[in-house]
Design a protein around this motif. Structure first.
Motif, mmCIF file in Angstrom:
data_model
loop_
_atom_site.group_PDB
_atom_site.id
_atom_site.type_symbol
_atom_site.label_atom_id
_atom_site.label_comp_id
_atom_site.label_asym_id
_atom_site.label_seq_id
_atom_site.Cartn_x
_atom_site.Cartn_y
_atom_site.Cartn_z
ATOM 1 N N VAL A 56 -18.873 13.732 -22.028
ATOM 2 C CA VAL A 56 -20.505 13.724 -22.508
ATOM 3 C C VAL A 56 -20.565 12.518 -23.169
ATOM 4 C CG1 VAL A 56 -22.562 14.813 -22.925
ATOM 5 C CG2 VAL A 56 -20.792 16.132 -21.815
ATOM 6 N N PHE A 57 -21.601 11.521 -22.510
ATOM 7 C CA PHE A 57 -21.830 10.361 -23.479
ATOM 8 C C PHE A 57 -23.351 10.409 -23.134
ATOM 9 C CE2 PHE A 57 -22.770 5.761 -23.959
ATOM 10 C CZ PHE A 57 -22.046 5.606 -25.249
ATOM 11 N N CYS A 58 -24.232 10.096 -24.151
ATOM 12 C CA CYS A 58 -25.523 10.175 -24.139
ATOM 13 C C CYS A 58 -26.295 11.151 -23.115
ATOM 14 C CB CYS A 58 -26.042 8.862 -23.700
ATOM 15 S SG CYS A 58 -25.905 7.441 -24.820
ATOM 16 N N GLY A 59 -25.657 12.198 -23.319
ATOM 17 C CA GLY A 59 -26.185 13.385 -22.311
ATOM 18 C C GLY A 59 -25.621 13.187 -21.093
ATOM 19 N N HIS A 60 -24.899 12.373 -20.534
ATOM 20 C CA HIS A 60 -24.487 12.460 -19.162
ATOM 21 C C HIS A 60 -23.075 12.803 -19.136
ATOM 22 C CE1 HIS A 60 -28.104 10.402 -18.356
ATOM 23 N NE2 HIS A 60 -27.926 9.357 -19.444
ATOM 24 N N ARG A 61 -22.431 13.663 -18.208
ATOM 25 C CA ARG A 61 -21.168 13.934 -18.124
ATOM 26 C C ARG A 61 -20.474 12.724 -17.166
ATOM 27 N NH1 ARG A 61 -17.629 17.331 -19.608
ATOM 28 N NH2 ARG A 61 -18.933 18.648 -20.695
ATOM 29 N N LEU A 62 -19.551 12.128 -17.605
ATOM 30 C CA LEU A 62 -18.681 11.006 -17.024
ATOM 31 C C LEU A 62 -17.229 11.422 -16.626
ATOM 32 C CD1 LEU A 62 -19.674 7.942 -19.764
ATOM 33 C CD2 LEU A 62 -20.673 8.479 -17.451
ATOM 34 N N HIS A 63 -17.013 10.837 -15.572
ATOM 35 C CA HIS A 63 -15.486 11.151 -15.157
ATOM 36 C C HIS A 63 -14.542 10.148 -16.104
ATOM 37 C CE1 HIS A 63 -11.984 11.534 -12.730
ATOM 38 N NE2 HIS A 63 -12.128 10.136 -12.594
ATOM 39 N N ILE A 64 -13.647 10.575 -16.385
ATOM 40 C CA ILE A 64 -12.487 9.873 -17.241
ATOM 41 C C ILE A 64 -11.293 9.536 -16.723
ATOM 42 C CG2 ILE A 64 -11.647 9.060 -19.452
ATOM 43 C CD1 ILE A 64 -14.560 8.813 -19.247
ATOM 44 N N GLU A 65 -10.767 8.501 -16.223
ATOM 45 C CA GLU A 65 -9.544 8.438 -15.598
ATOM 46 C C GLU A 65 -8.483 8.529 -16.440
ATOM 47 O OE1 GLU A 65 -7.909 8.540 -11.873
ATOM 48 O OE2 GLU A 65 -9.944 7.892 -12.037
ATOM 49 N N PRO A 66 -7.283 9.234 -16.563
ATOM 50 C CA PRO A 66 -6.147 8.867 -17.670
ATOM 51 C C PRO A 66 -5.645 7.477 -17.480
ATOM 52 C CG PRO A 66 -5.906 10.677 -16.143
ATOM 53 C CD PRO A 66 -6.977 10.074 -15.468
ATOM 54 N N GLY A 67 -5.452 6.850 -18.497
ATOM 55 C CA GLY A 67 -4.903 5.386 -18.581
ATOM 56 C C GLY A 67 -6.019 4.673 -19.356
ATOM 57 N N ILE A 68 -7.363 4.901 -19.024
ATOM 58 C CA ILE A 68 -8.464 3.715 -19.626
ATOM 59 C C ILE A 68 -9.059 4.353 -20.867
ATOM 60 C CG2 ILE A 68 -9.173 3.465 -17.121
ATOM 61 C CD1 ILE A 68 -11.812 4.888 -17.912
ATOM 62 N N PHE A 69 -9.525 3.421 -21.735
ATOM 63 C CA PHE A 69 -10.140 3.887 -22.902
ATOM 64 C C PHE A 69 -11.240 4.964 -22.587
ATOM 65 C CE2 PHE A 69 -13.487 2.697 -26.058
ATOM 66 C CZ PHE A 69 -12.850 2.533 -27.284
ATOM 67 N N VAL A 70 -11.219 5.587 -23.856
ATOM 68 C CA VAL A 70 -12.172 6.660 -23.861
ATOM 69 C C VAL A 70 -13.285 6.273 -24.739
ATOM 70 C CG1 VAL A 70 -12.452 9.285 -24.406
ATOM 71 C CG2 VAL A 70 -10.287 8.436 -23.844
ATOM 72 N N PRO A 71 -14.555 6.427 -23.910
ATOM 73 C CA PRO A 71 -16.063 6.119 -24.597
ATOM 74 C C PRO A 71 -15.800 6.893 -25.945
ATOM 75 C CG PRO A 71 -16.229 6.445 -22.372
ATOM 76 C CD PRO A 71 -15.110 6.680 -22.775
ATOM 77 N N ARG A 72 -16.585 6.235 -26.851
ATOM 78 C CA ARG A 72 -16.782 6.882 -28.469
ATOM 79 C C ARG A 72 -18.240 7.089 -28.473
ATOM 80 N NH1 ARG A 72 -11.412 5.957 -27.684
ATOM 81 N NH2 ARG A 72 -10.489 5.102 -29.356
ATOM 82 N N LEU A 73 -18.149 8.301 -29.082
ATOM 83 C CA LEU A 73 -19.653 8.796 -29.512
ATOM 84 C C LEU A 73 -19.999 7.722 -30.338
ATOM 85 C CD1 LEU A 73 -19.249 12.634 -29.831
ATOM 86 C CD2 LEU A 73 -19.831 11.322 -27.890
ATOM 87 N N GLN A 74 -19.571 7.105 -31.097
ATOM 88 C CA GLN A 74 -20.180 6.053 -32.195
ATOM 89 C C GLN A 74 -20.932 4.800 -31.424
ATOM 90 O OE1 GLN A 74 -16.511 5.057 -33.656
ATOM 91 N NE2 GLN A 74 -16.499 2.770 -32.640
ATOM 92 N N SER A 75 -20.442 4.822 -30.097
ATOM 93 C CA SER A 75 -21.089 3.799 -28.975
ATOM 94 C C SER A 75 -22.509 4.237 -28.525
ATOM 95 C CB SER A 75 -20.224 3.187 -28.192
ATOM 96 O OG SER A 75 -19.088 2.953 -28.570
ATOM 97 N N GLU A 76 -22.801 5.502 -28.688
ATOM 98 C CA GLU A 76 -24.180 5.777 -28.264
ATOM 99 C C GLU A 76 -25.167 5.066 -28.536
ATOM 100 O OE1 GLU A 76 -24.209 10.000 -28.701
ATOM 101 O OE2 GLU A 76 -23.400 10.456 -26.674
ATOM 102 N N GLU A 77 -25.247 4.968 -30.050
ATOM 103 C CA GLU A 77 -26.560 3.801 -30.720
ATOM 104 C C GLU A 77 -26.505 2.823 -29.948
ATOM 105 O OE1 GLU A 77 -28.186 4.976 -32.919
ATOM 106 O OE2 GLU A 77 -29.266 3.068 -32.975
ATOM 107 N N LEU A 78 -25.523 1.976 -29.678
ATOM 108 C CA LEU A 78 -25.620 0.535 -29.011
ATOM 109 C C LEU A 78 -26.301 0.890 -27.667
ATOM 110 C CD1 LEU A 78 -22.971 -2.271 -28.515
ATOM 111 C CD2 LEU A 78 -24.171 -1.015 -26.516
ATOM 112 N N ALA A 79 -25.808 1.737 -26.664
ATOM 113 C CA ALA A 79 -26.369 2.229 -25.618
ATOM 114 C C ALA A 79 -27.712 2.574 -25.592
ATOM 115 C CB ALA A 79 -25.537 3.553 -24.719
ATOM 116 N N MET A 80 -28.245 3.139 -26.632
ATOM 117 C CA MET A 80 -29.638 3.719 -26.861
ATOM 118 C C MET A 80 -30.611 2.406 -27.118
ATOM 119 S SD MET A 80 -29.399 7.605 -28.229
ATOM 120 C CE MET A 80 -28.638 7.598 -29.385
#
Ligand SMILES: C[S@@+](CC[C@H](N)C(=O)[O-])C[C@H]1O[C@@H](n2cnc3c(N)ncnc32)[C@H](O)[C@@H]1O
Length: 269
Positions: A56-80
């Motif tokens: 869950v990122f910024c309240g939305h559930r995202l699909h995460i594929e094995p092998g890729i970078f996992v979004p960090r909660l600390q990045s929510e501030e940039l998104a907002m």
């Protein structure tokens, strides 16, 4: 939550053992053999989001594929912050360079009505994952695939690799052993890719448009000359609750001094 699962996770050193246990049990859907497999993968240090397949990122559930970078909660501030700036542009246009799973792009699309958002990544696995998350995404090097839209973007975001090479060894073991180095390694001072993001953003943005990048340590000081050279002003930084630098925004106030020579081989968007 099964005590055995929590205890095994705790023994493996996971501080959020209870929450992780609940996620693994939910992902196993009542299949106890599958739960054992998922638990072993986690004990080996595989990122939780690869195992459960989502985050869950910024309240939305995202699909995460094995092998890729996992979004960090600390990045929510940039998104907002990017979302607020895009809202002011009244349904404007945004590019999320280094989009990965598309977390920032997806948030911009979902939170700003009428916004046109495009993501770019040079890892095909990430491109497929961002597309599954509903992001319009193209494969390529930073801003190059968007060169046909030079000067038209209101907001450019980038969570590029920014860890200095010598500091990679200090990252948690599971990050180092599993997540792709190409998503983390920013070269000697961590800013190799970020500097190129600044140059590309100065071409993609309209005058008055905003660039937002994630950085850390004291990288803001090292970026000042780069931002100035490419026509950016009004730089602002933000910090987390521990006082650590987390990102920087700046506005394009003047045309770039040296326009980027886009590679001739880049496809049109
Ligand atoms: C730190 S990850 C961030 C991903 C995403 N923005 C997020 O927050 O989850 C960096 C991403 O940049 C991508 N990347 C690295 N160099 C790139 C380049 N030159 N052009 C496009 N993408 C790049 C990597 O494949 C990776 O997905």
């Amino acid at each position: 939550v099964s005590i055995e699962v929590v205890e095994r996770l705790r023994a493996a050193g996971f501080v959020a053992a209870e929450e992780e246990a609940a996620d693994l049990i939910a992902a196993a859907g009542g299949d106890s053999r599958l739960l054992q497999t998922l638990l072993s993968r986690r004990e080996f240090g595989e990122p939780l989001a690869w195992i459960t397949g989502s985050l869950v990122f910024c309240g939305h559930r995202l699909h995460i594929e094995p092998g890729i970078f996992v979004p960090r909660l600390q990045s929510e501030e940039l998104a907002m912050r990017a979302s607020r700036l895009l809202t002011v542009s009244k349904g404007g246009t945004a590019a999320d360079l280094c989009t990965g799973a598309g977390a920032v792009a997806e948030h911009l699309q979902a939170s700003v009505r009428g916004a046109r958002v495009v993501g770019v990544d040079n890892d095909l696995k990430a491109v497929v994952c961002a597309a599954r998350n509903g992001v319009r995404v193209v494969a390529g090097d930073l801003g190059a695939p968007l060169r046909a839209a030079t000067g038209r973007f209101d907001v450019v975001t980038a969570i590029a690799p920014y860890v200095p090479t010598a500091q990679l060894a200090r990252l948690p073991r599971d990050v180092l052993e599993h997540e792709p180095r190409s998503a983390l390694d920013g070269g000697p001072d961590g800013l190799d890719v970020v500097r190129r993001v600044v140059a590309d953003a100065s071409q993609l943005l309209r005058r008055g448009g905003w660039l937002l990048v994630e950085i850390g340590g004291d990288q803001d000081g090292a970026l000042v000359a780069e931002l100035d050279e490419h026509g950016f002003g009004r730089p602002a930084t933000w910090y987390d609750e521990d006082g650590d630098l987390r990102g920087l925004s700046a506005s394009l106030v003047a045309p770039a001094r040296e326009p980027r020579a886009w590679p001739a081989s880049s496809p049109d968007p």
